[in-house]
Motif scaffolding. Structure first.
Motif, PDB file in Angstrom:
ATOM      1  N   LEU A   1       0.829  -1.197   0.000  1.00  0.00           N
ATOM      2  CA  LEU A   1       0.000   0.000   0.000  1.00  0.00           C
ATOM      3  C   LEU A   1       0.865   1.250   0.000  1.00  0.00           C
ATOM      4  O   LEU A   1       0.590   2.204  -0.730  1.00  0.00           O
ATOM      5  CB  LEU A   1      -0.934  -0.011   1.208  1.00  0.00           C
ATOM      6  CG  LEU A   1      -1.864   1.171   1.378  1.00  0.00           C
ATOM      7  CD1 LEU A   1      -2.777   1.341   0.176  1.00  0.00           C
ATOM      8  CD2 LEU A   1      -2.684   0.998   2.646  1.00  0.00           C
TER       9      LEU A   1
ATOM     10  N   THR B   1      -3.062  12.001  -1.880  1.00  0.00           N
ATOM     11  CA  THR B   1      -3.130  10.710  -1.188  1.00  0.00           C
ATOM     12  C   THR B   1      -3.436  10.852   0.290  1.00  0.00           C
ATOM     13  O   THR B   1      -3.274   9.897   1.032  1.00  0.00           O
ATOM     14  CB  THR B   1      -1.801   9.945  -1.334  1.00  0.00           C
ATOM     15  OG1 THR B   1      -0.761  10.747  -0.763  1.00  0.00           O
ATOM     16  CG2 THR B   1      -1.502   9.620  -2.768  1.00  0.00           C
TER      17      THR B   1
ATOM     18  N   VAL C   1      -7.103   7.682   1.184  1.00  0.00           N
ATOM     19  CA  VAL C   1      -7.293   6.690   0.124  1.00  0.00           C
ATOM     20  C   VAL C   1      -8.157   5.565   0.686  1.00  0.00           C
ATOM     21  O   VAL C   1      -7.988   5.153   1.828  1.00  0.00           O
ATOM     22  CB  VAL C   1      -5.935   6.122  -0.357  1.00  0.00           C
ATOM     23  CG1 VAL C   1      -6.117   5.107  -1.455  1.00  0.00           C
ATOM     24  CG2 VAL C   1      -5.017   7.250  -0.813  1.00  0.00           C
ATOM     25  N   ARG C   2      -9.073   5.055  -0.165  1.00  0.00           N
ATOM     26  CA  ARG C   2      -9.941   3.971   0.281  1.00  0.00           C
ATOM     27  C   ARG C   2     -10.135   3.002  -0.886  1.00  0.00           C
ATOM     28  O   ARG C   2     -10.403   3.408  -2.005  1.00  0.00           O
ATOM     29  CB  ARG C   2     -11.278   4.520   0.732  1.00  0.00           C
ATOM     30  CG  ARG C   2     -12.266   3.466   1.138  1.00  0.00           C
ATOM     31  CD  ARG C   2     -13.580   4.049   1.653  1.00  0.00           C
ATOM     32  NE  ARG C   2     -14.046   5.135   0.829  1.00  0.00           N
ATOM     33  CZ  ARG C   2     -14.643   6.226   1.297  1.00  0.00           C
ATOM     34  NH1 ARG C   2     -14.847   6.365   2.571  1.00  0.00           N
ATOM     35  NH2 ARG C   2     -15.053   7.170   0.485  1.00  0.00           N
ATOM     36  N   TRP C   3     -10.001   1.727  -0.587  1.00  0.00           N
ATOM     37  CA  TRP C   3     -10.273   0.684  -1.572  1.00  0.00           C
ATOM     38  C   TRP C   3     -11.467  -0.126  -1.069  1.00  0.00           C
ATOM     39  O   TRP C   3     -11.513  -0.523   0.096  1.00  0.00           O
ATOM     40  CB  TRP C   3      -9.086  -0.262  -1.735  1.00  0.00           C
ATOM     41  CG  TRP C   3      -8.050   0.240  -2.680  1.00  0.00           C
ATOM     42  CD1 TRP C   3      -8.022   0.048  -4.031  1.00  0.00           C
ATOM     43  CD2 TRP C   3      -6.893   0.996  -2.360  1.00  0.00           C
ATOM     44  NE1 TRP C   3      -6.902   0.654  -4.560  1.00  0.00           N
ATOM     45  CE2 TRP C   3      -6.199   1.242  -3.559  1.00  0.00           C
ATOM     46  CE3 TRP C   3      -6.373   1.512  -1.169  1.00  0.00           C
ATOM     47  CZ2 TRP C   3      -5.013   1.957  -3.610  1.00  0.00           C
ATOM     48  CZ3 TRP C   3      -5.196   2.229  -1.217  1.00  0.00           C
ATOM     49  CH2 TRP C   3      -4.531   2.447  -2.426  1.00  0.00           C
ATOM     50  N   HIS C   4     -12.395  -0.401  -1.966  1.00  0.00           N
ATOM     51  CA  HIS C   4     -13.569  -1.218  -1.644  1.00  0.00           C
ATOM     52  C   HIS C   4     -13.389  -2.595  -2.264  1.00  0.00           C
ATOM     53  O   HIS C   4     -13.070  -2.709  -3.445  1.00  0.00           O
ATOM     54  CB  HIS C   4     -14.846  -0.597  -2.229  1.00  0.00           C
ATOM     55  CG  HIS C   4     -15.221   0.684  -1.589  1.00  0.00           C
ATOM     56  ND1 HIS C   4     -16.109   0.752  -0.545  1.00  0.00           N
ATOM     57  CD2 HIS C   4     -14.846   1.962  -1.834  1.00  0.00           C
ATOM     58  CE1 HIS C   4     -16.254   2.012  -0.187  1.00  0.00           C
ATOM     59  NE2 HIS C   4     -15.489   2.764  -0.954  1.00  0.00           N
ATOM     60  N   PHE C   5     -13.621  -3.606  -1.465  1.00  0.00           N
ATOM     61  CA  PHE C   5     -13.613  -4.983  -1.934  1.00  0.00           C
ATOM     62  C   PHE C   5     -15.001  -5.562  -1.668  1.00  0.00           C
ATOM     63  O   PHE C   5     -15.862  -4.887  -1.102  1.00  0.00           O
ATOM     64  CB  PHE C   5     -12.525  -5.788  -1.216  1.00  0.00           C
ATOM     65  CG  PHE C   5     -11.156  -5.174  -1.380  1.00  0.00           C
ATOM     66  CD1 PHE C   5     -10.434  -5.354  -2.547  1.00  0.00           C
ATOM     67  CD2 PHE C   5     -10.610  -4.389  -0.375  1.00  0.00           C
ATOM     68  CE1 PHE C   5      -9.184  -4.774  -2.702  1.00  0.00           C
ATOM     69  CE2 PHE C   5      -9.364  -3.813  -0.522  1.00  0.00           C
ATOM     70  CZ  PHE C   5      -8.649  -4.008  -1.696  1.00  0.00           C
TER      71      PHE C   5
ATOM     72  N   GLN D   1     -13.194  -3.115   3.339  1.00  0.00           N
ATOM     73  CA  GLN D   1     -12.681  -1.835   2.864  1.00  0.00           C
ATOM     74  C   GLN D   1     -11.327  -1.592   3.518  1.00  0.00           C
ATOM     75  O   GLN D   1     -11.134  -1.900   4.698  1.00  0.00           O
ATOM     76  CB  GLN D   1     -13.605  -0.683   3.241  1.00  0.00           C
ATOM     77  CG  GLN D   1     -14.938  -0.703   2.576  1.00  0.00           C
ATOM     78  CD  GLN D   1     -15.819   0.443   3.059  1.00  0.00           C
ATOM     79  OE1 GLN D   1     -15.447   1.217   3.956  1.00  0.00           O
ATOM     80  NE2 GLN D   1     -16.993   0.566   2.474  1.00  0.00           N
TER      81      GLN D   1
ATOM     82  N   HIS E   1      -8.925   1.452   4.422  1.00  0.00           N
ATOM     83  CA  HIS E   1      -8.889   2.907   4.579  1.00  0.00           C
ATOM     84  C   HIS E   1      -7.465   3.316   4.942  1.00  0.00           C
ATOM     85  O   HIS E   1      -6.866   2.717   5.836  1.00  0.00           O
ATOM     86  CB  HIS E   1      -9.828   3.356   5.699  1.00  0.00           C
ATOM     87  CG  HIS E   1     -11.259   3.068   5.428  1.00  0.00           C
ATOM     88  ND1 HIS E   1     -12.106   4.008   4.917  1.00  0.00           N
ATOM     89  CD2 HIS E   1     -11.991   1.937   5.585  1.00  0.00           C
ATOM     90  CE1 HIS E   1     -13.316   3.478   4.784  1.00  0.00           C
ATOM     91  NE2 HIS E   1     -13.265   2.216   5.182  1.00  0.00           N
TER      92      HIS E   1
END
Length: 114
Positions: A51, A65, A68-72, A76, A78
């Protein structure tokens, strides 16, 4: 580890839906905590290293930046990052973690570069 980071990790560990969390200091040292057997501490360390590489690449290309957040599918990731390599990360279960609580925890992260 500083008292501020330790206190933050303890506060975060009580978050409903938390799978794992971590903190990266400017000296590149990582402190992680796992709250799920499905996501052990060594896996969180590896995730945070990768990351950070992604965040650094974005920073080098002038892409913001700070948050930042990623969704799966069921989780998630964060991340709050600062120039200099300081980063706080939460991995949460999407179904049980509260968005407001996550935002409050990330806002409380001790992100000064020391």
């Amino acid at each position: 580890m500083s008292a501020a980071i330790q206190s933050w990790l303890e506060q975060v560990a009580a978050c409903r839906g938390l799978l794992a969390c971590g903190f990266r200091k400017a000296d590149r040292s990582l402190t992680v905590k796992s709250c799920s057997a499905d996501f052990p501490a060594p896996q969180m360390e590896q995730t945070m290293r990768k990351l950070f590489e992604a965040v650094y690449a974005l920073q080098q290309n002038q892409i913001p930046t700070e948050r930042v957040r990623w969704h799966f599918e069921t989780a998630q990731l964060h991340c709050v990052a600062r120039p200099g390599g300081v980063m706080a990360v939460l991995l949460v279960n999407t179904a049980t973690a509260g968005a407001f609580e996550i935002e409050c925890l990330l806002a409380a992260a001790p992100l000064s570069p020391t």
